[in-house]
Structures are given as C-alpha cells and as structure tokens.
Design an enzyme around this catalytic site. Sequence first.
Site, PDB file in Angstrom:
ATOM      1  N   ASP A  68       0.851  -1.191   0.000  1.00  0.00           N
ATOM      2  CA  ASP A  68       0.000   0.000   0.000  1.00  0.00           C
ATOM      3  C   ASP A  68       0.886   1.240   0.000  1.00  0.00           C
ATOM      4  O   ASP A  68       1.927   1.258   0.656  1.00  0.00           O
ATOM      5  CB  ASP A  68      -0.910   0.009   1.242  1.00  0.00           C
ATOM      6  CG  ASP A  68      -2.199   0.790   1.032  1.00  0.00           C
ATOM      7  OD1 ASP A  68      -2.108   1.987   0.686  1.00  0.00           O
ATOM      8  OD2 ASP A  68      -3.287   0.217   1.213  1.00  0.00           O
ATOM      9  N   SER A 117     -16.490  -3.579  -9.868  1.00  0.00           N
ATOM     10  CA  SER A 117     -17.529  -2.644  -9.417  1.00  0.00           C
ATOM     11  C   SER A 117     -18.798  -2.761 -10.238  1.00  0.00           C
ATOM     12  O   SER A 117     -18.755  -2.993 -11.451  1.00  0.00           O
ATOM     13  CB  SER A 117     -16.995  -1.213  -9.533  1.00  0.00           C
ATOM     14  OG  SER A 117     -18.022  -0.260  -9.322  1.00  0.00           O
ATOM     15  N   TYR A 170     -13.781   6.097 -14.209  1.00  0.00           N
ATOM     16  CA  TYR A 170     -13.577   5.060 -13.194  1.00  0.00           C
ATOM     17  C   TYR A 170     -14.154   3.731 -13.674  1.00  0.00           C
ATOM     18  O   TYR A 170     -13.484   2.689 -13.652  1.00  0.00           O
ATOM     19  CB  TYR A 170     -14.227   5.481 -11.874  1.00  0.00           C
ATOM     20  CG  TYR A 170     -14.346   4.359 -10.875  1.00  0.00           C
ATOM     21  CD1 TYR A 170     -13.213   3.792 -10.302  1.00  0.00           C
ATOM     22  CD2 TYR A 170     -15.595   3.851 -10.513  1.00  0.00           C
ATOM     23  CE1 TYR A 170     -13.324   2.750  -9.381  1.00  0.00           C
ATOM     24  CE2 TYR A 170     -15.703   2.812  -9.598  1.00  0.00           C
ATOM     25  CZ  TYR A 170     -14.573   2.264  -9.046  1.00  0.00           C
ATOM     26  OH  TYR A 170     -14.673   1.225  -8.152  1.00  0.00           O
ATOM     27  N   LYS A 177     -12.341  -0.073 -14.724  1.00  0.00           N
ATOM     28  CA  LYS A 177     -12.718  -1.384 -14.187  1.00  0.00           C
ATOM     29  C   LYS A 177     -13.076  -2.346 -15.323  1.00  0.00           C
ATOM     30  O   LYS A 177     -12.714  -3.534 -15.299  1.00  0.00           O
ATOM     31  CB  LYS A 177     -13.888  -1.247 -13.208  1.00  0.00           C
ATOM     32  CG  LYS A 177     -13.533  -0.551 -11.900  1.00  0.00           C
ATOM     33  CD  LYS A 177     -12.548  -1.352 -11.071  1.00  0.00           C
ATOM     34  CE  LYS A 177     -12.319  -0.754  -9.700  1.00  0.00           C
ATOM     35  NZ  LYS A 177     -11.319  -1.486  -8.903  1.00  0.00           N
ATOM     36  N   ASN A 235     -19.029   9.445  -1.440  1.00  0.00           N
ATOM     37  CA  ASN A 235     -20.142   8.493  -1.339  1.00  0.00           C
ATOM     38  C   ASN A 235     -21.112   8.905  -0.233  1.00  0.00           C
ATOM     39  O   ASN A 235     -20.735   9.586   0.726  1.00  0.00           O
ATOM     40  CB  ASN A 235     -19.612   7.079  -1.065  1.00  0.00           C
ATOM     41  CG  ASN A 235     -18.791   6.545  -2.231  1.00  0.00           C
ATOM     42  OD1 ASN A 235     -19.089   6.818  -3.391  1.00  0.00           O
ATOM     43  ND2 ASN A 235     -17.754   5.796  -1.921  1.00  0.00           N
ATOM     44  N   GLY A 260     -25.375  11.389 -14.625  1.00  0.00           N
ATOM     45  CA  GLY A 260     -24.734  10.079 -14.520  1.00  0.00           C
ATOM     46  C   GLY A 260     -25.329   9.172 -13.458  1.00  0.00           C
ATOM     47  O   GLY A 260     -24.984   7.992 -13.401  1.00  0.00           O
TER      48      GLY A 260
END
Length: 346
Positions: free
Chosen positions: A33, A130, A154, A158, A204, A300
């Site tokens: 990380d 996702s 994004y 994915k 979020n 979106g």
Amino acid sequence: MSLQLLITGGAGFIGSHTCLSLLEAGHGLVVLDNFANSSPEALRRVQELTGPQAATRLQLIRGDIRSREAVAQAFRAAPIDAVLHFAGLKAVGESVRQPQRYWDVNVGGTLQLLKAMADHNCRTLVFSSSATLYGFPDQVPIPEKAPLRPINPYGHTKAAVERLLTDVAASEPGWRVAALRYFNPVGAHPSGRLGEAPSGTPSNLFPYLSQVAVGLRPTLQVFGADWPTPDGTGVRDYIHVMDLAEGHRAALEVLVREPPQLLTLNLGSGRGHSVLELVAAFEAASGRAIPYQVVARRPGDSPTSVADPSLATARLGWRTRRGLAEICRDGWAWQSANPQGYGEAH
C-alpha cells in the site's frame, strides 16, 4: 489450508476489513500500500483486533502498485500463493477530472501486478471490480450477464481490467481469477475500531451522512427526489463491508479448491434501499437528527441499482448476513468513536 497472500491496497476501507477476515482464517499476508487514501493505523488496528499471534502473520511493504520494484519486493517477502487486488482509485467525480491518473493507477498498476505474478509463477487473483460497470441497467436486479455500459472513467478502467483479465486467463492454462463486482460497500467493523476514513470530502453517501450525524458537516445533500422510485430518491444495494470481506474469502477458497477458471460475480444483498430509508435508519442507530436538503439530480446517476447475487450464492455458498440496521449501527460505532477517521496516525 493456510495460504500466503499478497493484498494490494490492504490498508483501504475494503482491504483492511478483508485483511482482518483472512488473518482470522489463518492465512499469512503481505500488504502492499502507498497510503494515498488510507492510513497505516488501519493495519495496526487489524493486528490489534486479531491478537498478537495473528499479528505476526502480516507484513507491510510501503509502495506503489505501479512501481515494478515495489511489487517485486512484495513478492520477495514471502512465497505468494494468491493475490487479492484492491489497490486503485475509486472516486467517480475525480475520475472525470483526472482520467489519465485513473487509467495509470487502475489499469497500469494492474499490468505491473500481472507481470510480477507471471514472473513469480503465481496464477491466482481476486480482483476488486464494481457494479459501476453496468451504467444504466436494462433490468433490476442486475445479473452478471447484463451489458457493460460504464458511464465514467472510473467505470471504464474497471471494465478494461476485467477485459485484460479475461485475455490473460485465455492466454495460458492455470489462471484462477475472480472478478467481484461490488454494489455499495458501507458499515464498519462492529468493534468501532475499523471503518471508512476518506480523505477530504466524501464522494459516497454513507460516509458523508455519517459525518453529518457526528457534526462534521452541516447538511446532507440528496440528489433528486423525483426519481421513479417509491419515495422519489435513488435506490441502491448497500452491502456491509464485513459481508463483502467474507465474500472475498469465499471466492479465494473456491479458486484454490476448484480447477482453473474465470469467475465473475456480483456481491450485493439483492435488496434496495432509498436515500431517505438510509437516512431514517441512520437516525435510529445514532439517535441524531440528520438534516438534509434536496438538490438537483447529478448527471450520470441512475434511479435504481440492485444486485442479483444468486450466482455468488450458488458458486460460493455466500450471501449477505447483515442488514440496514447492522450497517448503520456499526457505521455509527466507527464514526462516533473516530470523528476524524484515523486522525493523526494518517
């Protein structure tokens, strides 16, 4: 069977909770990380929660997934049996503003990882995908065979990684790959010691709502109350982060146990809750009023996104076990005890 696992992005929200679940199952972990949107404190608390004996089974390599040397160092730390790949950027709005950065980290980082896996003869991978891939779905609940129509950079990254993994798995025998498409991961570890700690303004709903409840932000913005849903607000499939962690563990066990394959699975509850339902549940869990203001819809957004998780149940024997009340209870336990996230340890 005890495995030696590489966890990329293991200090992040989903990664840290999955590390906890994997340590409890007896596995050894090497975590890679760079702490771009996470804190070493999360891993310290994972070790605290699992106890001193399990804590010795976690090694940390500080480095970037895009760095060939950092990834090689992680593979040199132990003989790696399998990889769980969480490292990546995930904020939709930011991806619109910085698409090159998202492609570099999410796709370029995965390419670097796959090269290292090939170099070290490791062919087992669980990938953090996702439900963003589905865009505006034709049907709800959404099955895995639904068309992929990502509507932001994004989501495009994915989709690109899933395509890449399909090509890699087809290129030579022996690959065991699971692409897990999450819906809306929320909640926290019930101890209140581990949770979501976004840097800056949360992108979020759940962490934003939590911060309003604890007094860090004045008002929650609800984007649209004129959607074609029962109360006019958007409906989403919220999955407790510990259910999600257990889903990764189950997917890993199936990959190791069964012949080589490419598994693509939704991880969700199969139940939808509106924004206002979530607000009411969080008010009940916290005992706090959560002021909100209805504003215009965001471009979106879709009215409803709910998983069909039946394939994950059939293939993994997995289903969510925690509902909205537990999600809000555990999320509040985390937020109220850690109003500044991981604080100065960040």
